[in-house]
Design a protein around this motif. Structure first.
Motif, PDB file in Angstrom:
ATOM      1  N   ALA A 144      14.433  10.769 -17.754  1.00  0.00           N
ATOM      2  CA  ALA A 144      13.843  11.623 -16.726  1.00  0.00           C
ATOM      3  C   ALA A 144      12.484  11.089 -16.281  1.00  0.00           C
ATOM      4  O   ALA A 144      12.166  11.083 -15.083  1.00  0.00           O
ATOM      5  N   SER A 145      11.686  10.611 -17.241  1.00  0.00           N
ATOM      6  CA  SER A 145      10.380  10.034 -16.894  1.00  0.00           C
ATOM      7  C   SER A 145      10.541   8.761 -16.078  1.00  0.00           C
ATOM      8  O   SER A 145       9.840   8.547 -15.087  1.00  0.00           O
ATOM      9  N   ALA A 146      11.476   7.908 -16.497  1.00  0.00           N
ATOM     10  CA  ALA A 146      11.710   6.659 -15.774  1.00  0.00           C
ATOM     11  C   ALA A 146      12.170   6.930 -14.343  1.00  0.00           C
ATOM     12  O   ALA A 146      11.732   6.264 -13.399  1.00  0.00           O
ATOM     13  N   THR A 147      13.048   7.906 -14.192  1.00  0.00           N
ATOM     14  CA  THR A 147      13.534   8.243 -12.851  1.00  0.00           C
ATOM     15  C   THR A 147      12.398   8.741 -11.971  1.00  0.00           C
ATOM     16  O   THR A 147      12.314   8.385 -10.785  1.00  0.00           O
ATOM     17  N   ALA A 148      11.514   9.557 -12.535  1.00  0.00           N
ATOM     18  CA  ALA A 148      10.377  10.058 -11.753  1.00  0.00           C
ATOM     19  C   ALA A 148       9.498   8.903 -11.278  1.00  0.00           C
ATOM     20  O   ALA A 148       9.091   8.854 -10.109  1.00  0.00           O
ATOM     21  N   VAL A 149       9.216   7.962 -12.167  1.00  0.00           N
ATOM     22  CA  VAL A 149       8.391   6.807 -11.793  1.00  0.00           C
ATOM     23  C   VAL A 149       9.042   6.039 -10.649  1.00  0.00           C
ATOM     24  O   VAL A 149       8.391   5.692  -9.648  1.00  0.00           O
ATOM     25  N   LEU A 150      10.332   5.772 -10.764  1.00  0.00           N
ATOM     26  CA  LEU A 150      11.032   4.987  -9.745  1.00  0.00           C
ATOM     27  C   LEU A 150      11.139   5.747  -8.422  1.00  0.00           C
ATOM     28  O   LEU A 150      10.970   5.155  -7.346  1.00  0.00           O
ATOM     29  N   CYS A 151      11.434   7.036  -8.495  1.00  0.00           N
ATOM     30  CA  CYS A 151      11.543   7.832  -7.260  1.00  0.00           C
ATOM     31  C   CYS A 151      10.232   7.813  -6.483  1.00  0.00           C
ATOM     32  O   CYS A 151      10.224   7.638  -5.252  1.00  0.00           O
ATOM     33  N   PHE A 152       9.130   7.949  -7.194  1.00  0.00           N
ATOM     34  CA  PHE A 152       7.853   7.995  -6.485  1.00  0.00           C
ATOM     35  C   PHE A 152       7.363   6.604  -6.087  1.00  0.00           C
ATOM     36  O   PHE A 152       6.570   6.481  -5.153  1.00  0.00           O
ATOM     37  N   GLU A 153       7.851   5.557  -6.758  1.00  0.00           N
ATOM     38  CA  GLU A 153       7.579   4.205  -6.274  1.00  0.00           C
ATOM     39  C   GLU A 153       8.330   3.961  -4.965  1.00  0.00           C
ATOM     40  O   GLU A 153       7.779   3.368  -4.029  1.00  0.00           O
ATOM     41  N   ILE A 154       9.559   4.433  -4.900  1.00  0.00           N
ATOM     42  CA  ILE A 154      10.324   4.330  -3.651  1.00  0.00           C
ATOM     43  C   ILE A 154       9.613   5.096  -2.540  1.00  0.00           C
ATOM     44  O   ILE A 154       9.447   4.595  -1.417  1.00  0.00           O
ATOM     45  N   ALA A 155       9.167   6.314  -2.842  1.00  0.00           N
ATOM     46  CA  ALA A 155       8.466   7.126  -1.841  1.00  0.00           C
ATOM     47  C   ALA A 155       7.166   6.462  -1.404  1.00  0.00           C
ATOM     48  O   ALA A 155       6.824   6.462  -0.215  1.00  0.00           O
ATOM     49  N   ARG A 156       6.429   5.871  -2.357  1.00  0.00           N
ATOM     50  CA  ARG A 156       5.164   5.207  -2.027  1.00  0.00           C
ATOM     51  C   ARG A 156       5.385   4.045  -1.079  1.00  0.00           C
ATOM     52  O   ARG A 156       4.673   3.898  -0.069  1.00  0.00           O
ATOM     53  N   GLN A 157       6.375   3.209  -1.394  1.00  0.00           N
ATOM     54  CA  GLN A 157       6.651   2.057  -0.540  1.00  0.00           C
ATOM     55  C   GLN A 157       7.054   2.489   0.862  1.00  0.00           C
ATOM     56  O   GLN A 157       6.662   1.867   1.855  1.00  0.00           O
ATOM     57  N   ARG A 158       7.814   3.552   0.953  1.00  0.00           N
ATOM     58  CA  ARG A 158       8.277   3.998   2.272  1.00  0.00           C
ATOM     59  C   ARG A 158       7.140   4.604   3.091  1.00  0.00           C
ATOM     60  O   ARG A 158       7.087   4.404   4.311  1.00  0.00           O
ATOM     61  N   ARG A 159       6.251   5.310   2.446  1.00  0.00           N
ATOM     62  CA  ARG A 159       5.077   5.825   3.164  1.00  0.00           C
ATOM     63  C   ARG A 159       4.217   4.666   3.654  1.00  0.00           C
ATOM     64  O   ARG A 159       3.720   4.676   4.786  1.00  0.00           O
ATOM     65  N   GLN A 160       4.045   3.683   2.794  1.00  0.00           N
ATOM     66  CA  GLN A 160       3.227   2.522   3.153  1.00  0.00           C
ATOM     67  C   GLN A 160       3.837   1.770   4.335  1.00  0.00           C
ATOM     68  O   GLN A 160       3.121   1.347   5.257  1.00  0.00           O
ATOM     69  N   LYS A 161       5.146   1.607   4.312  1.00  0.00           N
ATOM     70  CA  LYS A 161       5.814   0.903   5.412  1.00  0.00           C
ATOM     71  C   LYS A 161       5.726   1.701   6.703  1.00  0.00           C
ATOM     72  O   LYS A 161       5.466   1.134   7.778  1.00  0.00           O
ATOM     73  N   ALA A 162       5.904   3.021   6.606  1.00  0.00           N
ATOM     74  CA  ALA A 162       5.817   3.860   7.806  1.00  0.00           C
ATOM     75  C   ALA A 162       4.416   3.818   8.404  1.00  0.00           C
ATOM     76  O   ALA A 162       4.251   3.760   9.628  1.00  0.00           O
ATOM     77  N   ALA A 163       3.397   3.822   7.538  1.00  0.00           N
ATOM     78  CA  ALA A 163       2.028   3.773   8.025  1.00  0.00           C
ATOM     79  C   ALA A 163       1.733   2.453   8.716  1.00  0.00           C
ATOM     80  O   ALA A 163       0.990   2.405   9.696  1.00  0.00           O
ATOM     81  N   ALA A 164       2.314   1.360   8.216  1.00  0.00           N
ATOM     82  CA  ALA A 164       2.067   0.032   8.791  1.00  0.00           C
ATOM     83  C   ALA A 164       2.642  -0.087  10.188  1.00  0.00           C
ATOM     84  O   ALA A 164       2.147  -0.862  10.996  1.00  0.00           O
ATOM     85  N   PHE A 165       3.694   0.696  10.485  1.00  0.00           N
ATOM     86  CA  PHE A 165       4.330   0.605  11.795  1.00  0.00           C
ATOM     87  C   PHE A 165       3.815   1.630  12.788  1.00  0.00           C
ATOM     88  O   PHE A 165       4.250   1.659  13.933  1.00  0.00           O
ATOM     89  N   GLN A 166       2.883   2.476  12.375  1.00  0.00           N
ATOM     90  CA  GLN A 166       2.338   3.449  13.306  1.00  0.00           C
ATOM     91  C   GLN A 166       1.355   2.747  14.238  1.00  0.00           C
ATOM     92  O   GLN A 166       0.529   1.955  13.788  1.00  0.00           O
ATOM     93  N   PRO A 167       1.435   3.049  15.544  1.00  0.00           N
ATOM     94  CA  PRO A 167       0.508   2.412  16.474  1.00  0.00           C
ATOM     95  C   PRO A 167      -0.926   2.862  16.216  1.00  0.00           C
ATOM     96  O   PRO A 167      -1.166   3.998  15.814  1.00  0.00           O
ATOM     97  N   ALA A 168      -1.855   1.970  16.434  1.00  0.00           N
ATOM     98  CA  ALA A 168      -3.263   2.298  16.240  1.00  0.00           C
ATOM     99  C   ALA A 168      -3.679   3.346  17.256  1.00  0.00           C
ATOM    100  O   ALA A 168      -3.270   3.321  18.421  1.00  0.00           O
ATOM    101  N   GLY A 169      -4.528   4.279  16.846  1.00  0.00           N
ATOM    102  CA  GLY A 169      -4.992   5.329  17.741  1.00  0.00           C
ATOM    103  C   GLY A 169      -5.946   4.783  18.785  1.00  0.00           C
ATOM    104  O   GLY A 169      -6.643   3.791  18.581  1.00  0.00           O
ATOM    105  N   LYS A 170      -5.948   5.422  19.939  1.00  0.00           N
ATOM    106  CA  LYS A 170      -6.823   4.987  21.019  1.00  0.00           C
ATOM    107  C   LYS A 170      -8.246   5.425  20.740  1.00  0.00           C
ATOM    108  O   LYS A 170      -8.494   6.460  20.117  1.00  0.00           O
ATOM    109  N   ASP A 171      -9.199   4.639  21.183  1.00  0.00           N
ATOM    110  CA  ASP A 171     -10.599   5.021  21.033  1.00  0.00           C
ATOM    111  C   ASP A 171     -10.881   6.264  21.836  1.00  0.00           C
ATOM    112  O   ASP A 171     -10.418   6.426  22.972  1.00  0.00           O
ATOM    113  N   GLN A 172     -11.636   7.150  21.259  1.00  0.00           N
ATOM    114  CA  GLN A 172     -11.990   8.397  21.945  1.00  0.00           C
ATOM    115  C   GLN A 172     -13.195   8.164  22.833  1.00  0.00           C
ATOM    116  O   GLN A 172     -14.088   7.421  22.507  1.00  0.00           O
TER     117      GLN A 172
END
Length: 251
Positions: A223-251
């Motif tokens: 159960a502990s190992a699964t939790a570590v792996l699940c959240f590593e998968i989630a971390r990588q996916r958040r990181q990848k999604a953030a990398a593909f977000q367009p940069a915000g325009k200057d205000q």
């Protein structure tokens, strides 16, 4: 005051059988919800309740669309479902299972036999964004009361797929495979976790990963190992999604 149901009442007798017998859960298509907090989670998730049982002076704690029965003092305690009974139990309809219709992240249990581990795995999978969980052959009954309790409501909020061959199959082993934080886990995948004692068969996965740990620790609980792996998968996916977000325009 309404008549209190005794332990011999047919509804109470069914509740007791559902607590202790897998066959009863399969035959009736029902499972047990134990305690007011879990009952509230079931109601919020739209689980269909059959009967609600309370001890004298105890309220369900939530509005329910099902008959509420008051049982004699100590009747629920004798069910043996938990060490510290909370005075509220219910029977509910088991949600249907089916093939996964859509998703790119599934957790599959292959022979996970301990109900507490299985429930914790479901909870971690849902928290990390898995779209479905598979209880494979040899795994515990997902509707075992101990599994339901350990899942803390997560079983009510994710599909239990009959089979879900999503992407490549990732297995974990403490003695082989690449460190999980050095493997790309952002694509479609099925995370396969194995039996507490025997782990996974060689053929269970397409790719193997390990969890980096201190040399003094041989392995983690499943159960502990699964939790570590699940959240590593989630971390990588958040990181990848953030990398593909367009940069915000200057205000």
């Amino acid at each position: 005051m309404p008549e209190l149901l005794s332990a011999r009442n047919p509804r109470v007798a069914e509740l007791r059988r559902l607590v202790h017998r897998h066959r009863e859960r399969v035959t009736t298509g029902k499972f047990v919800v134990d305690g007011p907090r879990l009952l509230a989670e079931a109601v919020d998730a739209g689980v269909e309740l059959a009967d609600v049982f309370v001890e004298p002076g105890v309220e369900p704690g939530v509005v329910v669309n099902a008959p509420v029965w008051t049982v004699g003092e100590g009747v629920l305690t004798k069910m043996g479902s938990v060490v510290t009974p909370q005075g509220v139990m219910a029977t509910a309809r088991i949600p249907p299972t089916g093939p996964l219709e859509d998703g790119d992240f599934v957790v599959e249990m292959a022979g996970v036999a301990d109900p507490g581990n299985a429930g914790t795995i479901v909870r971690s999978a849902v928290a990390a964004g898995a779209q479905a969980v598979v209880f494979g052959p040899g795994s515990v009954d997902p509707w075992n009361p101990k599994t339901v309790r350990a899942a803390a409501g997560a079983l009510f909020r994710t599909p239990l797929a009959v089979a879900a061959p999503v992407g490549f199959r990732v297995g974990t082993d403490p003695h082989r495979g690449d460190p999980c934080d050095r493997v790309d886990l952002t694509g479609p995948l099925t995370l396969v976790v194995g039996n507490e004692s025997h782990g996974l068969d060689e053929s269970a996965a397409d790719r193997w990963v390990c969890i980096p740990t201190a040399a003094s620790v041989e392995s983690l609980n499943v159960a502990s190992a699964t939790a570590v792996l699940c959240f590593e998968i989630a971390r990588q996916r958040r990181q990848k999604a953030a990398a593909f977000q367009p940069a915000g325009k200057d205000q």
